[in-house]
Design a protein around this motif. Structure first.
Motif, mmCIF file in Angstrom:
data_model
loop_
_atom_site.group_PDB
_atom_site.id
_atom_site.type_symbol
_atom_site.label_atom_id
_atom_site.label_comp_id
_atom_site.label_asym_id
_atom_site.label_seq_id
_atom_site.Cartn_x
_atom_site.Cartn_y
_atom_site.Cartn_z
ATOM 1 N N LEU B 20 0.824 -1.213 0.000
ATOM 2 C CA LEU B 20 0.000 0.000 0.000
ATOM 3 C C LEU B 20 0.859 1.264 0.000
ATOM 4 N N GLY B 92 -8.942 -5.950 -6.227
ATOM 5 C CA GLY B 92 -8.940 -7.224 -5.519
ATOM 6 C C GLY B 92 -8.191 -7.122 -4.194
ATOM 7 N N ARG B 93 -7.124 -6.351 -4.202
ATOM 8 C CA ARG B 93 -6.295 -6.250 -2.989
ATOM 9 C C ARG B 93 -6.828 -5.157 -2.055
ATOM 10 N N PHE B 94 -7.182 -4.017 -2.633
ATOM 11 C CA PHE B 94 -7.644 -2.862 -1.837
ATOM 12 C C PHE B 94 -8.960 -2.349 -2.434
ATOM 13 N N PRO B 95 -10.086 -2.996 -2.090
ATOM 14 C CA PRO B 95 -11.353 -2.660 -2.754
ATOM 15 C C PRO B 95 -11.712 -1.169 -2.624
ATOM 16 N N LEU B 97 -10.160 1.478 -3.206
ATOM 17 C CA LEU B 97 -9.146 2.475 -2.861
ATOM 18 C C LEU B 97 -8.823 3.420 -4.014
#
Lengths: 110, 110
Positions: B20, B92-95, B97
């Motif tokens: 992130l 998929g990793r950080f919906p 964002l």
């Protein structure tokens, strides 16, 4: 001006002057992200009480980056410096942004 | 190895390895934010066609930062390089964002 008075002159940007790129840059660091996450649940904290493991001078630098980006407010009281999150100002300018980033951080580093 | 073959070896992080802080750092720059905003509406673009005013070597650097943070995918075809946004991987990793940050950027710089 005596050193003690200069130290007290903390600069905080006006909420109208927020720069998104400064906000993103300020959060793109593990120590600063941890400070902001801590303040998101704890309204006000004294400077030495954050769960970060860095030298005092490094911490001072991180607080300055956060302050100048408008993420935190700091005030002197006696010989302590107290820090709060400027959540209302941030949400006023960029609704939902901070919590969206903090939610992503919680997924990445719970 | 000939230079042309080395040039083709573009590294893309796996979606599971997103960091992130790297994503935030990559977006904390006006040129890179403009590239990502452009790709959000335009699925695929050739490298010279982005609305940014920087030298080619600077643009190459910005693409590398975006690529290594996992924000974009690039492929060579003939003597052109094509760029796409890795929106599904990011979401998929950080919906949510990326769209939250892009919405904030639109408020800041419509």
């Amino acid at each position: 001006m005596p050193r003690s008075q200069r130290r007290a002159a903390l600069v905080h940007p006006d909420a109208r002057d927020y720069d998104l790129l400064d906000v993103l840059h300020a959060l793109a660091d593990r120590t600063r992200m941890t400070i902001v996450r801590t303040l998101r649940t704890d309204p006000e904290r004294a400077c030495g009480t954050f769960p970060v493991d860095v030298a005092p001078s490094t911490l001072t630098h991180h607080f300055r980056v956060l302050r100048e980006a408008g993420l935190i407010h700091q005030r002197e009281e006696g010989n302590r410096r107290w820090t709060t999150l400027r959540l209302a100002d941030l949400d006023g300018r960029f609704p939902g942004l901070l919590d969206s980033i903090l939610a992503a951080d919680k997924r990445a580093a719970p």
